[in-house]
Write a protein that holds these residues in place. Structure first.
Motif, PDB file in Angstrom:
ATOM      1  N   TYR A 169      -8.171  -2.597  -8.582  1.00 11.34           N
ATOM      2  CA  TYR A 169      -7.335  -2.338  -9.765  1.00 11.34           C
ATOM      3  C   TYR A 169      -8.086  -2.825 -10.984  1.00 11.34           C
ATOM      4  O   TYR A 169      -8.499  -3.989 -11.022  1.00 11.34           O
TER       5      TYR A 169
ATOM      6  N   SER B 148      -2.566  -0.841   1.482  1.00 11.19           N
ATOM      7  CA  SER B 148      -1.839   0.066   0.579  1.00 11.19           C
ATOM      8  C   SER B 148      -2.748   0.564  -0.538  1.00 11.19           C
ATOM      9  O   SER B 148      -2.659   1.735  -0.938  1.00 11.19           O
TER      10      SER B 148
ATOM     11  N   LYS C 291      -3.530   4.416  -1.631  1.00 12.46           N
ATOM     12  CA  LYS C 291      -3.318   4.912  -3.004  1.00 12.46           C
ATOM     13  C   LYS C 291      -4.588   5.577  -3.544  1.00 12.46           C
ATOM     14  O   LYS C 291      -4.516   6.544  -4.295  1.00 12.46           O
TER      15      LYS C 291
ATOM     16  N   GLN D  49       7.621   3.083   2.738  1.00 17.31           N
ATOM     17  CA  GLN D  49       8.401   2.121   3.534  1.00 17.31           C
ATOM     18  C   GLN D  49       9.894   2.374   3.449  1.00 17.31           C
ATOM     19  O   GLN D  49      10.605   2.321   4.439  1.00 17.31           O
TER      20      GLN D  49
ATOM     21  N   LYS E 252     -10.636  -5.639 -10.996  1.00 21.31           N
ATOM     22  CA  LYS E 252     -10.532  -6.377  -9.729  1.00 21.31           C
ATOM     23  C   LYS E 252     -10.914  -5.498  -8.537  1.00 21.31           C
ATOM     24  O   LYS E 252     -10.345  -4.442  -8.327  1.00 21.31           O
TER      25      LYS E 252
ATOM     26  N   ASP F 195       3.138   4.328   5.322  1.00 21.04           N
ATOM     27  CA  ASP F 195       2.931   2.923   4.970  1.00 21.04           C
ATOM     28  C   ASP F 195       3.995   2.084   5.679  1.00 21.04           C
ATOM     29  O   ASP F 195       5.172   2.159   5.331  1.00 21.04           O
TER      30      ASP F 195
HETATM   31  P1  ADP Z   1       2.647  -3.606   0.083  1.00 12.81           P
HETATM   32  O1  ADP Z   1       1.539  -4.566   0.387  1.00 12.81           O
HETATM   33  O2  ADP Z   1       3.531  -3.394   1.240  1.00 12.81           O
HETATM   34  O3  ADP Z   1       2.202  -2.363  -0.594  1.00 12.81           O
HETATM   35  P2  ADP Z   1       3.398  -5.438  -2.008  1.00 12.81           P
HETATM   36  O4  ADP Z   1       4.581  -6.307  -1.893  1.00 12.81           O
HETATM   37  O5  ADP Z   1       2.017  -5.989  -1.877  1.00 12.81           O
HETATM   38  O6  ADP Z   1       3.630  -4.258  -0.971  1.00 12.81           O
HETATM   39  O7  ADP Z   1       3.448  -4.665  -3.394  1.00 12.81           O
HETATM   40  C1  ADP Z   1       4.564  -3.986  -3.835  1.00 12.81           C
HETATM   41  C2  ADP Z   1       4.201  -3.272  -5.125  1.00 12.81           C
HETATM   42  O8  ADP Z   1       3.774  -4.207  -6.108  1.00 12.81           O
HETATM   43  C3  ADP Z   1       3.040  -2.305  -4.901  1.00 12.81           C
HETATM   44  O9  ADP Z   1       3.343  -1.077  -5.539  1.00 12.81           O
HETATM   45  C4  ADP Z   1       1.857  -2.968  -5.543  1.00 12.81           C
HETATM   46  O10 ADP Z   1       1.004  -2.009  -6.159  1.00 12.81           O
HETATM   47  C5  ADP Z   1       2.467  -3.903  -6.576  1.00 12.81           C
HETATM   48  N1  ADP Z   1       1.688  -5.155  -6.661  1.00 12.81           N
HETATM   49  C6  ADP Z   1       1.370  -5.984  -5.643  1.00 12.81           C
HETATM   50  N2  ADP Z   1       0.626  -6.996  -6.064  1.00 12.81           N
HETATM   51  C7  ADP Z   1       0.444  -6.818  -7.385  1.00 12.81           C
HETATM   52  C8  ADP Z   1      -0.251  -7.518  -8.401  1.00 12.81           C
HETATM   53  N3  ADP Z   1      -0.948  -8.625  -8.160  1.00 12.81           N
HETATM   54  N4  ADP Z   1      -0.190  -7.051  -9.662  1.00 12.81           N
HETATM   55  C9  ADP Z   1       0.491  -5.944  -9.930  1.00 12.81           C
HETATM   56  N5  ADP Z   1       1.171  -5.218  -9.028  1.00 12.81           N
HETATM   57  C10 ADP Z   1       1.142  -5.662  -7.769  1.00 12.81           C
END
Ligand code: ADP
Ligand code: ADP
Length: 231
Positions: A13, A43, A47, A87, A16, A164
């Protein structure tokens, strides 16, 4: 059904990086599972393959098509034939099941309403939800909601289906039923399927191919049998 091939892919992202040096092949017409601990980038990887995030480097091939060199129009065509099962099923609470399932067809095709109804009923019947057309998502059990999400993921005749954590929140019996249904749909629609799961144990009996993410890279990919030998 097409192979999906990743070449030196770097995912992340913004600035990162989450994982790099990803050289992974998901075989066409087979069920691959992607496993790895929480936060390893499962995930995020999906994406990227769905073109929801731009690769930081490297290439993604769907069949013969290098996604980075396709026109927007060609990319769009491939995206339309790519299904996703989220999910939570990603159903809209304000719409009856029939209208939820019809949504992608109404948005992305010019099919007649009659043809749309035919496809929607076909998919809901395949999911054993033929009796639930008029219900709203909050009137469905957890297992029914998952199957409704699957019906929606299948309306556009996908060549590729990403799931997912499809069984999250389900008890072991319902999980096994959903896994079985996924497998049946893979054959029925001749799809390449990629299932993200944190649970190696539950899927291993079904999957042909396994990819393990961790430590910012791909730790393993190959046959499940080969993996079992090394364990
Ligand atoms: P999963 O791992 O099952 O996809 P998460 O709980 O990690 O679910 O993430 C849920 C949502 O939050 C996802 O759409 C993800 O892109 C977003 N997300 C997770 N971590 C971050 C982060 N550090 N900053 C911004 N968005 C995040
Ligand atoms: P997994 O699916 O394997 O649990 P994710 O792909 O959801 O892992 O997340 C991988 C890493 O990326 C995590 O550190 C998470 O916090 C981070 N992340 C997820 N979504 C975002 C986002 N939208 N923006 C920034 N970081 C994110």
């Amino acid at each position: 059904a097409p192979n999906i091939r990743l070449e030196n892919l770097v995912i992340g992202y913004g600035k990162k990086t989450i994982a790099k040096d990803l050289n992974i092949e998901f075989p066409g017409g087979k069920l691959s599972m992607v496993v790895g601990g929480s936060g390893t980038g499962k995930s995020t990887l999906i994406k990227h393959i769905l073109q929801l995030l731009p690769p930081k480097a490297g290439r993604i091939f769907i069949g013969e098509n290098d996604m980075s060199t396709l026109s927007k129009r060609e990319q769009h065509c491939i995206k339309q034939r790519t299904g996703v099962l989220f999910q939570d099923g990603a159903l809209l609470g304000s719409l009856r099941l029939v209208d939820n399932i019809a949504l992608p067809l109404r948005e992305h095709t010019r099919l007649s309403e009659k043809e749309i109804q035919r496809i929607v009923e076909d998919r809901l019947n395949l999911m054993g939800l033929g009796h639930a057309l008029e219900l709203y998502p909050n009137e469905l059990s957890g297992g029914m909601r998952k199957r409704a999400g699957l019906a929606r993921a299948l309306v556009m005749d996908p060549q590729v289906l990403f799931c997912d954590e499809p069984t999250s929140g389900l008890d072991p019996v319902m999980s096994a039923e959903l896994d079985q249904l996924l497998l049946e749909m893979m054959c029925h629609f001749d799809m390449t399927m990629v299932v993200v799961t944190h649970d190696l144990a539950s899927m291993r009996a079904l999957a042909d191919h396994v990819v393990i993410l961790g430590e910012g890279r791909c730790l393993y990919q190959g046959d499940i049998e080969e993996l079992e030998k090394t364990e």
